[in-house]
Scaffold this active site. Structure first.
Site, PDB file in Angstrom:
ATOM      1  N   ASP A 121       0.864  -1.183   0.000  1.00 30.36           N
ATOM      2  CA  ASP A 121       0.000   0.000   0.000  1.00 30.36           C
ATOM      3  C   ASP A 121       0.904   1.239   0.000  1.00 30.36           C
ATOM      4  O   ASP A 121       1.400   1.646  -1.050  1.00 30.36           O
ATOM      5  CB  ASP A 121      -0.903  -0.113   1.237  1.00 30.36           C
ATOM      6  N   PHE A 134     -10.157  -0.404  -0.180  1.00 26.75           N
ATOM      7  CA  PHE A 134      -9.725  -1.247   0.931  1.00 26.75           C
ATOM      8  C   PHE A 134     -10.348  -2.613   0.704  1.00 26.75           C
ATOM      9  O   PHE A 134     -11.572  -2.748   0.661  1.00 26.75           O
ATOM     10  CB  PHE A 134     -10.147  -0.666   2.286  1.00 26.75           C
TER      11      PHE A 134
END
Ligand code: IMP
Length: 189
Positions: free
Chosen positions: A108, A162
């Site tokens: 990420d 997410f």
């Protein structure tokens, strides 16, 4: 009531995941075939998120490998990283002079990988490769550098959602979903 009811969209299903994992394992088997017999690569799973990916991946690698785990913690119970990850559970095996393949669920911001690569370099790994199941390049804050002849393997590029499933959690739940999906908005509250 099942976990599936909480999912809004499936991004990668079980078949797509299995096919891609086989491709990654074949690539790794090809890249390490000359060194694996004399010095088996150490496949390091970053727990908890990589636990399913690692078990699927190593079963498809047709070479001797050593398996170990490391834990780096940077997330609380939410969806935003809180920066500088800490290594809260270290390796059992000695990586000095060895080829290491770090297996991550998802890259990420890049903070976790940077921290882990620096740690393995300090421990004397002769190369550090990374095999990430997912990568969210648009979220990157820091770029990681591989060590030595290390290579970067990536399953899929992930849009900026997410995601949960296939090892990845929201508040420690959903890791056991066999696919990767996005939760219904009300589930993130
Ligand atoms: P980074 O340090 O920001 O690159 O974060 C890496 C770690 O954050 C991963 O190993 C995951 O555990 C977690 N993470 C990042 N994005 C997601 C996501 O979309 N779902 C679940 N966990 C995530």
């Amino acid at each position: 009531m099942t976990l599936d009811n909480d999912i809004e969209t499936i991004l990668w299903n079980e078949d797509q995941i299995a096919n891609r994992v086989s491709e990654l394992a074949n690539q790794i088997s090809g890249d390490f075939k000359d060194t694996a017999t004399s010095s088996p690569p150490i496949v390091v799973g970053v727990i908890t998120g990589a636990f399913l990916f690692l078990t699927d991946l190593v079963r498809k690698i047709k070479l001797p490998v050593i398996v170990d785990f490391i834990r780096a913690e940077s997330y609380g119970a939410g969806t935003e990283s809180n920066g500088a990850p800490k290594i809260s559970c270290d390796l059992k095996v000695d990586v000095m002079g060895k080829h290491v393949i770090l297996v991550e669920d998802i890259v990420d911001t890049g903070n976790t990988l940077c921290r882990l690569i620096a740690h393995l370099k300090l421990k004397g790994a002769s190369s550090v490769s990374v095999c990430a199941f997912l990568d969210k390049p648009t979220r990157r804050e820091v770029n990681f550098e591989l060590v030595g002849e290390g290579k970067y393997y990536c399953g899929f590029q992930c849009p900026d959602y997410f995601v949960v499933g296939y090892g990845m959690d929201f508040a420690e739940t959903y890791r056991n979903l066999p696919y990767v999906g996005v939760l219904k908005p009300e589930m993130y509250k």
